[in-house]
Scaffold this motif. Structure first.
Motif, PDB file in Angstrom:
ATOM      1  N   ARG A 182     -35.813 -58.453  -3.041  1.00  0.00           N
ATOM      2  CA  ARG A 182     -34.694 -59.533  -3.342  1.00  0.00           C
ATOM      3  C   ARG A 182     -33.507 -59.154  -3.345  1.00  0.00           C
ATOM      4  O   ARG A 182     -32.419 -59.580  -2.627  1.00  0.00           O
ATOM      5  N   ASP A 183     -33.324 -57.794  -4.084  1.00  0.00           N
ATOM      6  CA  ASP A 183     -32.038 -57.165  -3.990  1.00  0.00           C
ATOM      7  C   ASP A 183     -31.606 -56.779  -2.505  1.00  0.00           C
ATOM      8  O   ASP A 183     -30.318 -56.984  -2.303  1.00  0.00           O
ATOM      9  N   ALA A 184     -32.273 -56.170  -1.633  1.00  0.00           N
ATOM     10  CA  ALA A 184     -32.046 -55.898  -0.444  1.00  0.00           C
ATOM     11  C   ALA A 184     -31.639 -57.268   0.170  1.00  0.00           C
ATOM     12  O   ALA A 184     -30.783 -57.325   1.300  1.00  0.00           O
ATOM     13  N   LEU A 185     -32.360 -58.307   0.006  1.00  0.00           N
ATOM     14  CA  LEU A 185     -31.949 -59.533   0.802  1.00  0.00           C
ATOM     15  C   LEU A 185     -30.782 -60.035   0.358  1.00  0.00           C
ATOM     16  O   LEU A 185     -29.676 -60.303   1.331  1.00  0.00           O
ATOM     17  N   ARG A 186     -30.122 -59.738  -0.896  1.00  0.00           N
ATOM     18  CA  ARG A 186     -28.780 -60.248  -1.177  1.00  0.00           C
ATOM     19  C   ARG A 186     -27.758 -59.245  -0.507  1.00  0.00           C
ATOM     20  O   ARG A 186     -26.793 -59.580   0.022  1.00  0.00           O
ATOM     21  N   ILE A 187     -27.947 -58.076  -0.538  1.00  0.00           N
ATOM     22  CA  ILE A 187     -27.337 -56.845   0.130  1.00  0.00           C
ATOM     23  C   ILE A 187     -26.908 -57.102   1.494  1.00  0.00           C
ATOM     24  O   ILE A 187     -25.996 -57.154   2.090  1.00  0.00           O
ATOM     25  N   LEU A 188     -28.003 -57.415   2.181  1.00  0.00           N
ATOM     26  CA  LEU A 188     -28.000 -57.763   3.669  1.00  0.00           C
ATOM     27  C   LEU A 188     -27.275 -59.095   4.016  1.00  0.00           C
ATOM     28  O   LEU A 188     -26.540 -59.173   4.886  1.00  0.00           O
ATOM     29  N   ASP A 189     -27.511 -60.312   3.068  1.00  0.00           N
ATOM     30  CA  ASP A 189     -26.757 -61.394   3.231  1.00  0.00           C
ATOM     31  C   ASP A 189     -25.379 -61.143   3.018  1.00  0.00           C
ATOM     32  O   ASP A 189     -24.584 -61.739   3.868  1.00  0.00           O
ATOM     33  N   ASP A 190     -24.970 -60.146   2.251  1.00  0.00           N
ATOM     34  CA  ASP A 190     -23.573 -60.036   1.831  1.00  0.00           C
ATOM     35  C   ASP A 190     -22.809 -59.320   3.018  1.00  0.00           C
ATOM     36  O   ASP A 190     -21.793 -59.208   3.396  1.00  0.00           O
ATOM     37  N   ARG A 191     -23.537 -58.232   3.470  1.00  0.00           N
ATOM     38  CA  ARG A 191     -22.899 -57.180   4.240  1.00  0.00           C
ATOM     39  C   ARG A 191     -23.468 -56.801   5.466  1.00  0.00           C
ATOM     40  O   ARG A 191     -22.805 -56.133   6.372  1.00  0.00           O
ATOM     41  N   ALA A 192     -24.711 -57.368   5.960  1.00  0.00           N
ATOM     42  CA  ALA A 192     -25.028 -56.856   7.186  1.00  0.00           C
ATOM     43  C   ALA A 192     -24.841 -58.199   8.289  1.00  0.00           C
ATOM     44  O   ALA A 192     -24.957 -59.406   7.905  1.00  0.00           O
ATOM     45  N   ASP A 193     -25.009 -57.863   9.737  1.00  0.00           N
ATOM     46  CA  ASP A 193     -25.115 -58.731  10.644  1.00  0.00           C
ATOM     47  C   ASP A 193     -26.358 -59.656  10.493  1.00  0.00           C
ATOM     48  O   ASP A 193     -27.347 -59.070  10.187  1.00  0.00           O
ATOM     49  N   PRO A 194     -26.404 -60.975  10.620  1.00  0.00           N
ATOM     50  CA  PRO A 194     -27.525 -61.863  10.543  1.00  0.00           C
ATOM     51  C   PRO A 194     -28.821 -61.354  11.202  1.00  0.00           C
ATOM     52  O   PRO A 194     -29.868 -61.502  10.706  1.00  0.00           O
ATOM     53  N   ALA A 195     -28.252 -60.967  12.484  1.00  0.00           N
ATOM     54  CA  ALA A 195     -29.390 -60.620  13.490  1.00  0.00           C
ATOM     55  C   ALA A 195     -30.203 -59.199  12.819  1.00  0.00           C
ATOM     56  O   ALA A 195     -31.155 -59.023  12.885  1.00  0.00           O
TER      57      ALA A 195
END
Length: 171
Positions: free
Chosen positions: A112-125
């Protein structure tokens, strides 16, 4: 004399190793989480099935199942995601202790933490590819590398994969 970056720090990896990924958008802690999570998924999938098998009086996971997870992790090198390829490269360059055997609840919280990080900082793809990659690693462990026979899994494996999918925002 310049100070050395700490292990796990995204800046401790040579910039040319990840030319298309802005890994500097992640803090050292965030990058370490993303790099360690695939190994934690392998351990979590292995433990989930072993506990379920022990309760049922059957055999638990074997080395082949763990190796299938490692092969699935390495397959990330061919993903069409710069982030996943950068994480795989970092996994193989890593000099940190092995993935821990903390409880599954912690693994799901980390997802869940990784999901939040990715949603905030990574390209959606890249975020979607990373999450799919983690799910495929777990599925390979659960099927022992025998292919997409997820429908034939025991209840412990199905529950683990469902919980993982929810934690990764895939369900």
């Amino acid at each position: 004399m310049p100070s050395q970056p700490a292990p796990g720090d995204p800046l401790s990896y040579p910039a040319h190793a990840f030319p298309n990924v802005a890994i500097d958008v992640f803090t050292a802690h965030q990058w370490e989480l993303l790099v360690r999570l695939p190994g934690r998924v392998i351990v979590g999938a292995t433990q989930a099935a072993t506990r379920a098998a022990a309760r049922a009086g059957g055999p638990g996971r074997n080395v082949r199942d763990g190796l299938a997870g490692l092969e699935a992790m390495a397959a990330g090198r061919a993903f069409d995601s710069d982030l996943v390829r950068a994480v795989v490269a970092a996994v193989y360059a890593e000099r940190l202790p092995n993935a821990s055997t903390r409880p599954r609840r912690d693994l799901l919280d980390e997802c869940r933490d990784a999901l939040r990080i990715l949603d905030d900082r990574a390209d959606p793809a890249d975020s979607a590819a990373y999450r799919q990659w983690l799910q495929s690693i777990a599925a390979r462990v659960c099927t022992g590398g025998r292919g997409p026979a997820v429908g034939q899994l025991g209840p412990g494996d199905r529950r683990f994969l469902a919980d993982l999918g929810h934690a990764l925002g895939m369900v």
